[in-house]
Design an enzyme around this catalytic site. Structure first.
Site, PDB file in Angstrom:
ATOM      1  CB  CYS A   1      -9.011   9.361   9.138  1.00  0.00           C
ATOM      2  SG  CYS A   1      -7.652   8.502   8.350  1.00  0.00           S
TER       3      CYS A   1
ATOM      4  N   GLY B   1       0.852  -1.204   0.000  1.00  0.00           N
ATOM      5  CA  GLY B   1       0.000   0.000   0.000  1.00  0.00           C
ATOM      6  C   GLY B   1       0.877   1.240   0.000  1.00  0.00           C
ATOM      7  CB  ALA B   2       2.659   2.907  -2.615  1.00  0.00           C
ATOM      8  N   GLY B   3       0.163   4.516  -0.362  1.00  0.00           N
ATOM      9  CA  GLY B   3      -0.707   5.696  -0.330  1.00  0.00           C
ATOM     10  C   GLY B   3      -0.194   6.778   0.597  1.00  0.00           C
TER      11      GLY B   3
ATOM     12  CB  VAL C   1      -0.853   5.663   5.745  1.00  0.00           C
ATOM     13  CG1 VAL C   1      -0.185   4.981   6.927  1.00  0.00           C
ATOM     14  CG2 VAL C   1      -2.000   6.531   6.222  1.00  0.00           C
TER      15      VAL C   1
ATOM     16  N   PRO D   1     -11.964   1.666   3.021  1.00  0.00           N
ATOM     17  CG  PRO D   1     -12.724   1.382   0.832  1.00  0.00           C
ATOM     18  CD  PRO D   1     -11.649   0.955   1.778  1.00  0.00           C
TER      19      PRO D   1
ATOM     20  CG  PHE E   1      -1.682   7.786  16.392  1.00  0.00           C
ATOM     21  CD1 PHE E   1      -3.038   7.722  16.676  1.00  0.00           C
ATOM     22  CD2 PHE E   1      -0.854   6.803  16.905  1.00  0.00           C
ATOM     23  CE1 PHE E   1      -3.561   6.699  17.470  1.00  0.00           C
ATOM     24  CE2 PHE E   1      -1.363   5.776  17.699  1.00  0.00           C
ATOM     25  CZ  PHE E   1      -2.716   5.722  17.989  1.00  0.00           C
TER      26      PHE E   1
ATOM     27  CB  SER F   1      -5.027  -0.108   7.247  1.00  0.00           C
ATOM     28  OG  SER F   1      -4.238  -0.394   6.135  1.00  0.00           O
TER      29      SER F   1
END
Ligand code: UDX
Ligand code: UDX
Length: 460
Positions: free
Chosen positions: A275, A11-13, A15, A92, A161, A130
């Site tokens: 979030c 997951g390269a988003g 976060v 999501p 956080f 996540s």
């Protein structure tokens, strides 16, 4: 070079990317690889224009990329290659079936767990990064334990956080790092590995541990509390507007109580971002699932007040602009959900823009980083919209100016020049309370802040 540890992030988003960049920067002897099922994301991370904008991210990626930080597309090989795997895929809100519009859609997390199981050839530590509903680790563990061989997986929870716009400083100097694990021998061993990693730059008293369920729940609760503060102050802003009290003065007086604290008391057009809403709805769903109806009702109202605040803002524009926006030009300054990010996920600007268009207003939208995302968000919506980089050009000829994001640059604009170029009477709705309202009023604007008396040139 021989690396001491081999770490993978799936997951390269928003976060995964910044978090792994910081770990690579602080641990030059660890090899950090980031993979994503979306190949375009990986190409972007390997180019000069990253998929995510964060102040300071550029420098850190440039220092580490190709040395000990790698962005790659071969997810399956990388699962085989690495010993520690962070899972940072998105979660999501579910849009279908049971829990639609409320529960988290865990299909990506589950798919990732199955992928890890399928391609692993050795035992691994799997870390949930996540934000997940409490007890998700159990589902991951059950999937990972369903293999036939001798390979074992230890699941840890290590929620992130960081806030967007300040991600790099939050990652470098976090208030705390939370690691949830099982109290078993293998759980404690895995936990010790992660503590060792963070100890490279974070003081030991800030690294806290807990059981895995407390860790998962803490992240949801932290976001719910933060969002609740925003809704609390926004609810009071409505009362201020009725009573001639000033929300900034109230927030200052209330926030100086050290038991309350001064942060997260800025009234505005409501919270956005990927979030807050999602996590509260998730919390509400969990409470309902466990039969805690009153608790669910309490938290649900945090989201309701957020929606109410946006409706109030729109009604205020309509009422003060003589009850009609048809054919009027409105300039929106700021589309991102907060300053210093190009992210527009759940940005209040999306809803506000849609409502104004439904009143047949014509929009010019300006934002230093979020115009591309704004165009995607509003694609297919009927109406006249122009996207203009230069705020002066965007305001030219407009009847009203709306401040929807708290970008610092808007404070320094030449409002005399803007006023001269606008249609009269000129309206200014400061949805973030960042401007000098008295000064703008003196220039000639009719000024409508949030939670403060309006400054209008019209005779009552
Ligand atoms: C965040 C946080 O990680 C999470 O805690 C929060 O709950 C939701 O959003 P974020 O990094 O902001 O995630 O999401 P996003 O920018 O969408 O990145 C997720 C990435 O995971 C995407 O690039 C997506 O392509 C990738 N992905 C998704 C995979 O690599 N595999 C999948 O199976 C699904
Ligand atoms: C949040 C949490 O802060 C972070 O810890 C978590 O990891 C992810 O979710 P983020 O959504 O990136 O971070 O930004 P945040 O600074 O929390 O702002 C959220 C929204 O609240 C923004 O739309 C912001 O404008 C709004 N906000 C914040 C207010 O309206 N008033 C405030 O006083 C503070």
């Amino acid at each position: 070079m021989k690396f001491k540890k081999k770490i993978l992030c799936i997951g390269a988003g928003y976060v995964g990317g910044p978090t792994m960049a910081m770990i690579a920067y602080k641990c030059p002897d660890y090899r950090i690889t980031v993979v994503d099922t979306n190949p375009d994301r990986i190409d972007a991370w390997n180019s000069a224009e990253f998929p995510v904008y964060e102040p300071g991210l550029d420098q850190i990626v440039k220092k580490t990329r190709g040395k000990n930080l790698f962005f790659r597309k071969d997810v399956e090989d990388q699962i085989k290659e690495n010993d520690i795997i962070f899972v940072s895929v998105h979660t999501p809100t579910k849009t279908y079936g049971a829990g639609a519009d409320m529960a988290a859609d865990l299909q990506f997390v589950e798919k990732t767990a199955r992928q890890i199981l399928k391609y692993s050839r050795s035992s691994k530590i799997v870390i949930e990064k996540s934000t997940l509903p409490v007890k998700t680790a159990l589902a991951m563990e059950r999937i990972l334990a369903s293999g036939k061989g001798k390979i074992t997986f230890e699941v840890l929870s290590n929620p992130e956080f960081m806030a967007e716009g300040t991600a790099m400083s939050d990652l470098e100097n976090p208030d705390r790092v939370l690691i949830g694990s099982h109290e078993t021998k293998s759980g404690l061993k895995a936990r010790a590995e992660l503590i060792e990693l963070y100890s490279r730059w974070i003081p030991s008293e800030k690294i806290i541990t807990s059981n895995i369920w407390s860790s998962e729940l803490s992240k949801l609760v932290a976001n719910a509390f933060l969002a609740q503060r925003v809704s609390s102050i926004n609810s009071i802003s409505a009362l201020c507007e009725k009573t001639d009290a000033d929300i900034s003065e109230v927030a200052k007086a209330v926030g100086m109580d050290s038991r309350i604290g001064s942060k997260f008391l800025k009234a505005g057009i409501g919270f956005g971002g990927s979030c807050f809403k999602k996590d509260i709805l998730n919390l509400v769903y969990l409470c309902r699932y466990y039969g805690l109806k009153d608790v669910a009702f309490y938290w649900e109202n945090v989201v309701k007040i957020n929606e109410y605040q946006q409706e109030r803002f729109i009604a205020n524009i309509l009422n003060n602009m003589f009850g009609t926006l048809a054919g009027k030009k409105i300039c929106i300054l700021g589309f991102a959900f907060k300053a210093d990010t190009g992210d527009t996920r759940e940005s209040p600007a999306i809803y506000i823009a849609q409502k104004l268009l439904s009143e047949h207003a014509e929009l010019t939208i300006s934002d230093p980083k979020a115009l591309k995302n704004a165009a995607v968000d509003l694609a297919g919506i009927k109406g006249n919209i122009k996207y203009i980089d230069d705020p002066y050009k965007a305001a030219d000829g407009c009847h009203a100016l709306l401040i929807l994001t708290d970008w610092n640059l808007y404070k320094g604009l030449d409002f005399k020049k803007i006023y001269r170029s606008m249609a009269k009477p000129a309206f200014l709705f400061d949805g973030r309370n960042i401007l000098d309202h008295k000064k703008c009023f003196k220039i000639g604007f009719n000024v409508y802040p949030i939670g403060k008396p309006a400054l209008s040139h019209f005779k009552q």
